[in-house]
Design an enzyme around this catalytic site. Structure first.
Site, PDB file in Angstrom:
ATOM      1  N   THR A  11       0.827  -1.208   0.000  1.00 45.65           N
ATOM      2  CA  THR A  11       0.000   0.000   0.000  1.00 45.65           C
ATOM      3  C   THR A  11       0.864   1.262   0.000  1.00 45.65           C
ATOM      4  O   THR A  11       0.701   2.149  -0.834  1.00 45.65           O
ATOM      5  CB  THR A  11      -0.925   0.003   1.242  1.00 45.65           C
ATOM      6  OG1 THR A  11      -1.673  -1.204   1.239  1.00 45.65           O
ATOM      7  CG2 THR A  11      -1.875   1.184   1.222  1.00 45.65           C
ATOM      8  N   LYS A 200       4.416   3.693  18.128  1.00 42.65           N
ATOM      9  CA  LYS A 200       4.520   5.105  17.750  1.00 42.65           C
ATOM     10  C   LYS A 200       4.845   5.986  18.957  1.00 42.65           C
ATOM     11  O   LYS A 200       5.646   6.921  18.850  1.00 42.65           O
ATOM     12  CB  LYS A 200       3.219   5.550  17.073  1.00 42.65           C
ATOM     13  CG  LYS A 200       3.025   4.866  15.711  1.00 42.65           C
ATOM     14  CD  LYS A 200       1.615   5.026  15.183  1.00 42.65           C
ATOM     15  CE  LYS A 200       1.451   4.399  13.805  1.00 42.65           C
ATOM     16  NZ  LYS A 200       0.036   4.294  13.395  1.00 42.65           N
TER      17      LYS A 200
HETATM   18  N1  HSE Z   1      -2.666   0.673  10.972  1.00 46.80           N
HETATM   19  C1  HSE Z   1      -2.142   1.976  11.156  1.00 46.80           C
HETATM   20  C2  HSE Z   1      -3.249   2.902  11.624  1.00 46.80           C
HETATM   21  C3  HSE Z   1      -1.542   2.450   9.856  1.00 46.80           C
HETATM   22  O1  HSE Z   1      -4.423   2.506  11.548  1.00 46.80           O
HETATM   23  O2  HSE Z   1      -2.977   3.991  12.098  1.00 46.80           O
HETATM   24  C4  HSE Z   1      -0.715   3.703   9.970  1.00 46.80           C
HETATM   25  O3  HSE Z   1       0.405   3.520  10.778  1.00 46.80           O
END
Ligand code: HSE
Length: 416
Positions: A11, A200
């Site tokens: 993606t 994160k």
């Molecule tokens: N799966 C992650 C989200 C993608 O939904 O934020 C982006 O890091």
């Protein structure tokens, strides 16, 4: 001519390639030189792709081309991404990555290797998708002493929580929709159980406080226990349930990172950040609070951040701009969740008269020396913004249960 390569044509990788060709003239203008996407590495075959001649299955092909100055990794996962990027750096090639799992696990090592080779390791896309947060945090805000960072850092869960509230959609249906939009991780548990947001906040915490915070040290709770009743009760109490990733500096100098659902009062901008949008609140001594918001997931929002890093790395080849943090050799500076002091949102297992609920909670608070000045209650829930430590929270819950007001579910309250 600046030449770069993309690793991974999923993606994000395919988004980077498409974005480059769509906006090539503008990108080259920003880079100050013509640019060429020389290779796309993927183990799969794409014979019908308009870029078919660019594909390679071997990193050696890319490393053998001495004109390559930047490689953008969009493969995901720790290996082989880590080995590939280390080899790029050892060949004096700067690296860009959207891979939060990789940076959260191996950031200190990659940054050290980049520095040793006078290269850059950029990862703007790893946190907050399209939102510029990494570079502002370590450059524009570098003069601050940070006290806390709060974030809605996972688009999938924010989308699910929003759909539950606005459309009354079930958890499973909302997750399926997020997957259809291409927001979700390959393994949905990474989103739903908070691991993605945890990676994160590890990156932001490491950046803000200068020591690598590993995901294993972070209290992480996802949104599986959040019900439609919780979402509706929070709304009735002028707030929203959000999956909040946070890191706060404690009075003893340690930091407390955590990922958990929280009640966010409507006075706080975060409560109104909906759908796939993410938001980061940075608290520093000079700035008070700054908010950053934008699309946190999706093909082109993420590609935008990757391509921005590619331009930056191409322009500044062999000039180190990378942020830097080190592995402290211990995680003693990271506190556990028991150190958290917060208010409480409590949803009760039975409905009652709102005044009865208010009185019961008020008495339970007073019995524990907590003011009820800011307390609010409805027929099946209450919000207590006053901060309490874990022992007091447990005592309040017990006092309420003794009065016949058993908690079906409770969560911490974020500051307004
Ligand atoms: N799966 C992650 C989200 C993608 O939904 O934020 C982006 O890091």
């Amino acid at each position: 001519m600046k030449k770069f390569a993309v690793l991974g044509f999923g993606t994000v990788g395919s988004g980077v390639v498409e974005l480059f060709y769509r906006n090539r003239a503008k990108i080259e203008e920003k880079a100050g030189a013509p640019m060429e996407l020389a290779y796309i590495l993927d183990l799969r075959d794409f014979p019908d792709s308009p870029y078919a001649e660019k594909f390679t299955k071997s990193l050696d092909t890319i490393l053998a081309d001495k004109d390559i100055t930047v490689v953008a990794e969009c493969m995901g996962g720790v290996e082989p991404a880590f080995s590939y990027l280390m080899r790029c750096l050892q060949n004096d090639i700067s690296v860009v990555t959207s891979n939060k799992e990789l940076i959260a696990a191996k950031g200190a090592e990659l940054l050290a290797e980049a520095k040793a080779h006078s290269c850059n390791c950029f990862f703007e896309a790893s946190v907050g998708g399209a939102i510029p947060i990494i570079r502002p945090l370590h450059r524009c805000l570098a003069a601050n002493d940070f006290s806390a960072i709060y974030g809605i850092l996972n688009g999938t869960t924010n989308y699910i929580l929003n759909k539950m509230l606005t459309d009354g959609m079930t958890f499973a249906d909302a997750l399926a929709k997020a997957q259809k939009h291409g927001y979700a991780e390959r393994e949905p548990s990474a989103d739903v159980d908070g691991h993605d947001a945890c990676r994160k906040i590890c990156i932001l915490a490491s950046l803000a406080f200068g020591k690598h915070v590993y995901p294993e040290s972070v209290y992480t709770k996802g949104i599986r226990e959040i019900s439609l009743e919780d979402a509706a009760a929070a709304d009735a109490l002028d707030g929203a349930v959000k999956l909040i990733a946070s890191v706060t500096r404690l009075a003893d100098g340690r930091i407390l990172p955590a990922v958990m659902p929280m009640f966010v009062p409507h006075e706080n901008l975060m409560s109104r950040v909906d759908g796939v949008f993410n938001c980061v609140e940075v608290c520093g001594d000079a700035i008070d609070r700054a908010y950053f918001t934008g699309r946190g997931a999706g093909k082109f929002p993420t590609a935008s951040a990757v391509m921005g890093d590619v331009i930056e790395a191409s322009k500044h080849h062999k000039t180190v701009f990378s942020q830097y943090w080190t592995d402290a050799g211990t995680q003693d500076f990271v506190a556990g969740i028991d150190a958290l002091e917060s208010g409480m949102f409590i949803r009760f297992s039975e409905d009652a008269d709102a005044e009865q609920v208010f009185t019961a909670v008020s008495e339970a608070l007073q019995a524990n020396g907590i003011s009820d000045d800011t307390l609010s209650a409805t027929t099946n829930a209450c919000v207590i913004p006053e901060k309490m430590n874990r022992t007091t929270q447990d005592a309040v819950l017990k006092a309420l249960a003794d009065k016949g007001f058993a908690a079906a579910h409770w969560m911490p309250v974020m500051d307004a």
